[in-house]
Design a protein around this motif. Structure first.
Motif, PDB file in Angstrom:
ATOM      1  N   ARG A 133      24.364   1.776  -7.206  1.00 19.71           N
ATOM      2  CA  ARG A 133      23.613   2.432  -8.277  1.00 19.71           C
ATOM      3  C   ARG A 133      22.379   3.067  -7.627  1.00 19.71           C
ATOM      4  NH1 ARG A 133      22.780   1.520 -13.959  1.00 19.71           N
ATOM      5  NH2 ARG A 133      20.606   1.784 -14.617  1.00 19.71           N
ATOM      6  N   LEU A 134      22.214   4.370  -7.830  1.00 23.22           N
ATOM      7  CA  LEU A 134      21.095   5.105  -7.236  1.00 23.22           C
ATOM      8  C   LEU A 134      20.129   5.502  -8.340  1.00 23.22           C
ATOM      9  CD1 LEU A 134      19.699   6.650  -4.888  1.00 23.22           C
ATOM     10  CD2 LEU A 134      21.199   8.590  -5.432  1.00 23.22           C
ATOM     11  N   THR A 135      18.893   5.031  -8.255  1.00 19.48           N
ATOM     12  CA  THR A 135      17.870   5.344  -9.242  1.00 19.48           C
ATOM     13  C   THR A 135      16.752   6.149  -8.588  1.00 19.48           C
ATOM     14  OG1 THR A 135      18.331   3.266 -10.421  1.00 19.48           O
ATOM     15  CG2 THR A 135      16.275   4.406 -10.943  1.00 19.48           C
ATOM     16  N   LEU A 136      16.538   7.366  -9.071  1.00 17.97           N
ATOM     17  CA  LEU A 136      15.442   8.212  -8.585  1.00 17.97           C
ATOM     18  C   LEU A 136      14.277   8.050  -9.545  1.00 17.97           C
ATOM     19  CD1 LEU A 136      17.435  11.440  -7.647  1.00 17.97           C
ATOM     20  CD2 LEU A 136      17.086   9.335  -6.330  1.00 17.97           C
ATOM     21  N   ARG A 137      13.104   7.702  -9.019  1.00 19.01           N
ATOM     22  CA  ARG A 137      12.025   7.320  -9.928  1.00 19.01           C
ATOM     23  C   ARG A 137      10.672   7.918  -9.602  1.00 19.01           C
ATOM     24  NH1 ARG A 137      12.195   0.957  -8.042  1.00 19.01           N
ATOM     25  NH2 ARG A 137      11.627   1.283  -5.844  1.00 19.01           N
ATOM     26  N   HIS A 138      10.571   8.726  -8.534  1.00 20.58           N
ATOM     27  CA  HIS A 138       9.284   9.322  -8.201  1.00 20.58           C
ATOM     28  C   HIS A 138       9.507  10.632  -7.452  1.00 20.58           C
ATOM     29  CE1 HIS A 138       5.149   9.838  -7.004  1.00 20.58           C
ATOM     30  NE2 HIS A 138       5.480   9.832  -5.729  1.00 20.58           N
ATOM     31  N   VAL A 139       9.086  11.751  -8.034  1.00 16.25           N
ATOM     32  CA  VAL A 139       9.222  13.058  -7.392  1.00 16.25           C
ATOM     33  C   VAL A 139       8.240  13.146  -6.228  1.00 16.25           C
ATOM     34  CG1 VAL A 139       8.937  15.553  -7.695  1.00 16.25           C
ATOM     35  CG2 VAL A 139      10.014  14.184  -9.493  1.00 16.25           C
ATOM     36  N   ASP A 140       8.718  13.622  -5.085  1.00 13.68           N
ATOM     37  CA  ASP A 140       7.876  13.725  -3.890  1.00 13.68           C
ATOM     38  C   ASP A 140       8.148  15.055  -3.187  1.00 13.68           C
ATOM     39  OD1 ASP A 140       6.287  13.369  -1.713  1.00 13.68           O
ATOM     40  OD2 ASP A 140       7.417  11.716  -0.834  1.00 13.68           O
TER      41      ASP A 140
END
Length: 226
Positions: free
Chosen positions: A173-180
């Protein structure tokens, strides 16, 4: 010069003309977490860890226009294998039900992302695919909508694996949580950056992809491992 290097020369020229990536020039970079859900002894050796990822549009068409959707993420090496470097996994949208039929998609929620090539691990082949498991508001294939979703509540992808003739099963499961955006100069390269026991198959096609990514970096005036 190898045949794969010659065949990849047009990619260098195209990147030079654009002065940016020839493919997937527009994208959203984000920090996230990969959580393995498959049994440890089943399939590819992806382990739970922090990752950096990029959601992108293949041609770079503006706004919400349909395009080839891309998902790339970089897995750092285990603590005891730091000298081996990271493992880059690149996936692109395909025709429904297809593992190799690269195709544009009209929305993020309806896209199936595929590795397009199987990965060889311990003499077995494994395909990788991903699907969006959380919602992205907004019309069409908008990168702005993805960026907003990541910043608000995070974006979740299910990562699955399958042998050549079998069905797909959950892998992670891949969770993206902060734009960088500061990391958008990272060049994901699945041929150069891989787990030491994993390689693209067949090898000749992997060689071509290796040359293609290198030519693209050369066309943008970047170093061999940017």
């Amino acid at each position: 010069m190898q045949a794969s290097d010659i065949a990849a020369l047009p990619i260098r020229f195209g990147a030079a003309l654009r002065n940016r990536r020839l493919f997937h020039p527009s994208g959203v970079m984000a920090e996230g977490i990969l959580e393995r859900v498959a049994p440890e002894d089943e399939g590819l050796p992806m382990q739970s860890c922090d990752v950096i990822a990029r959601v992108s549009k293949g041609v770079g068409l503006p706004g919400a226009a349909p395009d080839v959707a891309g998902l790339a993420f970089r897995i750092p090496p285990p603590p005891d294998l730091r000298s081996c470097g990271p493992w880059d996994v690149l996936l692109a949208s395909t025709l429904a039900g297809s593992r190799i039929g690269l195709a544009p998609t009209a929305s993020w929620t309806g896209a199936t992302f595929s590795s397009l090539m199987p990965l060889r691990y311990h003499n077995r082949l494994w395909w990788v695919r991903a699907r969006l498991a959380s919602g992205v508001d907004g019309p069409g294939l908008s990168l702005a909508a993805v960026e907003e979703a990541i910043s608000a509540d995070g974006v979740v992808f299910t990562i699955e694996q399958a042998p050549p003739t079998g069905g797909f099963r959950p892998l992670a499961r891949l969770t993206l949580r902060h734009v960088d955006p500061s990391t958008d100069d990272i060049a994901f390269d699945p041929a150069m950056h891989s787990d030491p026991e994993v390689e693209l198959a067949p090898r000749w096609l992997g060689d071509f992809r290796r040359s293609a990514y290198r030519r693209s970096r050369e066309g943008r005036g970047e170093g061999p491992d940017t």
